[in-house]
Design a protein around this motif. Structure first.
Motif, PDB file in Angstrom:
ATOM      1  N   LEU A   1      75.102 -10.480  32.723  1.00 25.65           N
ATOM      2  CA  LEU A   1      73.965  -9.585  32.891  1.00 25.65           C
ATOM      3  C   LEU A   1      74.288  -8.535  33.942  1.00 25.65           C
ATOM      4  CD1 LEU A   1      71.078 -12.237  33.032  1.00 25.65           C
ATOM      5  CD2 LEU A   1      71.952 -11.021  31.034  1.00 25.65           C
ATOM      6  N   THR A   2      73.791  -7.322  33.725  1.00 26.01           N
ATOM      7  CA  THR A   2      73.990  -6.245  34.697  1.00 26.01           C
ATOM      8  C   THR A   2      72.742  -5.373  34.739  1.00 26.01           C
ATOM      9  OG1 THR A   2      75.486  -4.461  35.390  1.00 26.01           O
ATOM     10  CG2 THR A   2      75.076  -4.672  33.037  1.00 26.01           C
ATOM     11  N   PRO A   3      72.304  -4.945  35.913  1.00 24.08           N
ATOM     12  CA  PRO A   3      71.093  -4.115  36.013  1.00 24.08           C
ATOM     13  C   PRO A   3      71.220  -2.816  35.233  1.00 24.08           C
ATOM     14  CG  PRO A   3      71.739  -4.956  38.168  1.00 24.08           C
ATOM     15  CD  PRO A   3      72.873  -5.255  37.235  1.00 24.08           C
ATOM     16  N   ALA A   4      70.143  -2.424  34.569  1.00 22.32           N
ATOM     17  CA  ALA A   4      70.161  -1.216  33.746  1.00 22.32           C
ATOM     18  C   ALA A   4      70.405   0.033  34.572  1.00 22.32           C
ATOM     19  CB  ALA A   4      68.852  -1.095  32.970  1.00 22.32           C
ATOM     20  N   LEU A   5      70.053   0.024  35.857  1.00 20.58           N
ATOM     21  CA  LEU A   5      70.217   1.230  36.669  1.00 20.58           C
ATOM     22  C   LEU A   5      71.675   1.511  36.994  1.00 20.58           C
ATOM     23  CD1 LEU A   5      70.805   0.236  39.834  1.00 20.58           C
ATOM     24  CD2 LEU A   5      68.377  -0.286  39.752  1.00 20.58           C
ATOM     25  N   ASP A   6      72.553   0.519  36.801  1.00 25.82           N
ATOM     26  CA  ASP A   6      73.975   0.718  37.076  1.00 25.82           C
ATOM     27  C   ASP A   6      74.693   1.031  35.765  1.00 25.82           C
ATOM     28  OD1 ASP A   6      76.513   0.820  38.025  1.00 25.82           O
ATOM     29  OD2 ASP A   6      76.641  -1.274  38.635  1.00 25.82           O
ATOM     30  N   ASP A   7      74.856   2.333  35.467  1.00 27.15           N
ATOM     31  CA  ASP A   7      75.463   2.753  34.202  1.00 27.15           C
ATOM     32  C   ASP A   7      76.797   3.458  34.415  1.00 27.15           C
ATOM     33  OD1 ASP A   7      74.587   5.035  35.407  1.00 27.15           O
ATOM     34  OD2 ASP A   7      73.339   5.724  33.737  1.00 27.15           O
ATOM     35  N   ARG A   8      77.491   3.134  35.499  1.00 25.72           N
ATOM     36  CA  ARG A   8      78.739   3.817  35.827  1.00 25.72           C
ATOM     37  C   ARG A   8      79.799   3.656  34.747  1.00 25.72           C
ATOM     38  NH1 ARG A   8      80.152   0.896  41.195  1.00 25.72           N
ATOM     39  NH2 ARG A   8      79.032  -0.748  40.067  1.00 25.72           N
ATOM     40  N   PHE A   9      79.808   2.514  34.055  1.00 23.36           N
ATOM     41  CA  PHE A   9      80.874   2.229  33.098  1.00 23.36           C
ATOM     42  C   PHE A   9      80.378   2.273  31.657  1.00 23.36           C
ATOM     43  CE2 PHE A   9      81.683  -0.121  37.071  1.00 23.36           C
ATOM     44  CZ  PHE A   9      82.801   0.580  37.489  1.00 23.36           C
ATOM     45  N   GLY A  10      79.220   2.887  31.443  1.00 24.09           N
ATOM     46  CA  GLY A  10      78.679   2.969  30.102  1.00 24.09           C
ATOM     47  C   GLY A  10      77.684   1.845  29.859  1.00 24.09           C
ATOM     48  N   GLU A  11      76.912   2.009  28.824  1.00 26.50           N
ATOM     49  CA  GLU A  11      75.863   1.040  28.532  1.00 26.50           C
ATOM     50  C   GLU A  11      76.466  -0.278  28.053  1.00 26.50           C
ATOM     51  OE1 GLU A  11      71.822   0.658  25.784  1.00 26.50           O
ATOM     52  OE2 GLU A  11      72.782   2.590  26.109  1.00 26.50           O
ATOM     53  N   GLY A  12      75.980  -1.378  28.668  1.00 26.43           N
ATOM     54  CA  GLY A  12      76.422  -2.695  28.245  1.00 26.43           C
ATOM     55  C   GLY A  12      77.848  -3.027  28.606  1.00 26.43           C
ATOM     56  N   MET A  13      78.302  -2.623  29.791  1.00 22.52           N
ATOM     57  CA  MET A  13      79.680  -2.870  30.188  1.00 22.52           C
ATOM     58  C   MET A  13      79.748  -3.090  31.698  1.00 22.52           C
ATOM     59  SD  MET A  13      82.852  -3.062  29.112  1.00 22.52           S
ATOM     60  CE  MET A  13      82.713  -2.287  27.480  1.00 22.52           C
ATOM     61  N   VAL A  14      80.526  -4.100  32.099  1.00 28.16           N
ATOM     62  CA  VAL A  14      80.874  -4.246  33.511  1.00 28.16           C
ATOM     63  C   VAL A  14      82.383  -4.082  33.616  1.00 28.16           C
ATOM     64  CG1 VAL A  14      78.917  -5.725  34.096  1.00 28.16           C
ATOM     65  CG2 VAL A  14      81.059  -6.775  33.354  1.00 28.16           C
ATOM     66  N   ALA A  15      82.834  -3.477  34.692  1.00 24.91           N
ATOM     67  CA  ALA A  15      84.260  -3.206  34.852  1.00 24.91           C
ATOM     68  C   ALA A  15      84.635  -3.318  36.320  1.00 24.91           C
ATOM     69  CB  ALA A  15      84.604  -1.818  34.318  1.00 24.91           C
ATOM     70  N   SER A  16      85.846  -3.766  36.573  1.00 23.83           N
ATOM     71  CA  SER A  16      86.359  -3.873  37.933  1.00 23.83           C
ATOM     72  C   SER A  16      87.253  -2.699  38.247  1.00 23.83           C
ATOM     73  CB  SER A  16      87.142  -5.179  38.105  1.00 23.83           C
ATOM     74  OG  SER A  16      88.375  -5.102  37.396  1.00 23.83           O
ATOM     75  N   ARG A  17      87.553  -2.513  39.510  1.00 21.67           N
ATOM     76  CA  ARG A  17      88.402  -1.399  39.928  1.00 21.67           C
ATOM     77  C   ARG A  17      89.828  -1.525  39.428  1.00 21.67           C
ATOM     78  NH1 ARG A  17      89.156  -1.409  45.540  1.00 21.67           N
ATOM     79  NH2 ARG A  17      88.650  -3.622  45.495  1.00 21.67           N
ATOM     80  N   ILE A  18      90.262  -2.750  39.085  1.00 19.28           N
ATOM     81  CA  ILE A  18      91.651  -2.934  38.649  1.00 19.28           C
ATOM     82  C   ILE A  18      91.779  -2.908  37.130  1.00 19.28           C
ATOM     83  CG2 ILE A  18      92.235  -4.220  40.724  1.00 19.28           C
ATOM     84  CD1 ILE A  18      92.140  -6.769  39.054  1.00 19.28           C
ATOM     85  N   GLY A  19      90.678  -2.566  36.423  1.00 21.83           N
ATOM     86  CA  GLY A  19      90.773  -2.343  34.995  1.00 21.83           C
ATOM     87  C   GLY A  19      90.220  -3.424  34.101  1.00 21.83           C
ATOM     88  N   LEU A  20      89.801  -4.572  34.658  1.00 23.62           N
ATOM     89  CA  LEU A  20      89.189  -5.611  33.837  1.00 23.62           C
ATOM     90  C   LEU A  20      87.790  -5.175  33.432  1.00 23.62           C
ATOM     91  CD1 LEU A  20      90.172  -8.758  35.946  1.00 23.62           C
ATOM     92  CD2 LEU A  20      91.358  -7.829  33.949  1.00 23.62           C
ATOM     93  N   LYS A  21      87.376  -5.533  32.229  1.00 18.91           N
ATOM     94  CA  LYS A  21      86.029  -5.190  31.793  1.00 18.91           C
ATOM     95  C   LYS A  21      85.555  -6.151  30.718  1.00 18.91           C
ATOM     96  CE  LYS A  21      87.784  -1.658  28.594  1.00 18.91           C
ATOM     97  NZ  LYS A  21      87.728  -0.213  28.230  1.00 18.91           N
ATOM     98  N   ALA A  22      84.233  -6.182  30.518  1.00 19.95           N
ATOM     99  CA  ALA A  22      83.644  -7.064  29.515  1.00 19.95           C
ATOM    100  C   ALA A  22      82.281  -6.523  29.124  1.00 19.95           C
ATOM    101  CB  ALA A  22      83.520  -8.487  30.048  1.00 19.95           C
ATOM    102  N   ASN A  23      81.840  -6.902  27.949  1.00 20.89           N
ATOM    103  CA  ASN A  23      80.497  -6.539  27.506  1.00 20.89           C
ATOM    104  C   ASN A  23      79.459  -7.293  28.305  1.00 20.89           C
ATOM    105  OD1 ASN A  23      81.406  -4.804  25.433  1.00 20.89           O
ATOM    106  ND2 ASN A  23      81.700  -6.529  24.054  1.00 20.89           N
ATOM    107  N   ALA A  24      78.317  -6.653  28.516  1.00 24.31           N
ATOM    108  CA  ALA A  24      77.248  -7.270  29.301  1.00 24.31           C
ATOM    109  C   ALA A  24      75.896  -6.891  28.710  1.00 24.31           C
ATOM    110  CB  ALA A  24      77.334  -6.830  30.761  1.00 24.31           C
ATOM    111  N   ARG A  25      74.914  -7.677  29.030  1.00 22.51           N
ATOM    112  CA  ARG A  25      73.532  -7.388  28.621  1.00 22.51           C
ATOM    113  C   ARG A  25      72.841  -6.694  29.784  1.00 22.51           C
ATOM    114  NH1 ARG A  25      68.394  -7.050  28.291  1.00 22.51           N
ATOM    115  NH2 ARG A  25      67.177  -8.263  26.775  1.00 22.51           N
ATOM    116  N   ARG A  26      72.414  -5.440  29.577  1.00 18.63           N
ATOM    117  CA  ARG A  26      71.703  -4.701  30.624  1.00 18.63           C
ATOM    118  C   ARG A  26      70.244  -5.120  30.650  1.00 18.63           C
ATOM    119  NH1 ARG A  26      71.831   1.231  29.696  1.00 18.63           N
ATOM    120  NH2 ARG A  26      71.604   1.479  31.933  1.00 18.63           N
TER     121      ARG A  26
END
Length: 210
Positions: A36-61
């Motif tokens: 889960l990720t807060p809807a107000l944080d859209d830095r990496f696009g809708e429904g996505m969490v990402a780390s500074r080193i390039g890892l990412k995954a789908n998430a529910r906003r």
């Protein structure tokens, strides 16, 4: 036994990287997770969490008024058994949502791992962090260092000259280069105007050509 965990730190300590690694460990064992990720944080696009080193995954906003217990129950009804819930940027949770996260643990028996900042650029607790610190079963600090070499525990917001910004909204999405993790002693100096931050370069410097 399921628990509510709060992993907290200053900025750029690798919270999202740790979250994604933990989620991967579950999937590696054939266990289903929900990020889960807060809807107000859209830095990496809708429904996505990402780390500074390039890892990412789908998430529910989710917005600030969504019931997280109901969200998880709906996910289970639609997709089947759930083994763990992860919450990125957990400092943005409301008091009610932290309580709902605890209900996911207590009523559904599903562990919830929340990752977030403890304090804002003024040294004050975020709402979500305040109640996670109060209600979580387990607290764990993810450590990072200040430019002085001390452990960084606080965050300052700085202007283009490296001077502290002490006014403005608590939440400012993006502009991560304006936030710097520092020790408490350094936070005091910078906030009082007796210190400044040398802003980090946004790209690695090129080596000299031979």
């Amino acid at each position: 036994m399921a628990k509510l965990y709060f992993y907290y730190s200053a900025m750029n300590a690798g919270k999202t990287t740790t979250l994604l690694q933990s989620a991967y460990n579950y999937h590696e064992r054939g266990m289903r997770t929900l990020i889960l990720t807060p809807a107000l944080d859209d830095r990496f696009g809708e429904g996505m969490v990402a780390s500074r080193i390039g890892l990412k995954a789908n998430a529910r906003r989710f917005p600030g008024d969504e019931d997280l217990l109901a969200l998880v129950e709906a996910d289970i009804a639609a997709r089947g058994p759930l083994h763990c819930v992860f919450v990125d940027e957990a400092q943005f949770l409301t008091k009610a949502q932290v309580w709902q996260a605890s209900d996911v643990v207590d009523r559904l028996g599903i562990p919830v791992l929340a990752y977030g900042l403890r304090t804002d650029f003024r040294g004050e607790l975020f709402e979500g962090s305040r109640y996670l610190l109060a209600w979580a079963d387990e607290l764990q600090e993810i450590k990072t260092i200040c430019h002085t070499g001390r452990k960084a525990t606080m965050v300052v917001r700085v202007d283009e000259h490296g001077r502290a910004v002490t006014d403005g909204p608590q939440v400012e999405i993006g502009g991560n280069e304006r936030y710097v993790s520092v020790s408490r002693a350094e936070f005091k100096k910078i906030s009082e105007g007796t210190g400044r931050i040398e802003l980090q370069q946004t790209v690695l410097p090129l080596g000299e050509r031979e």
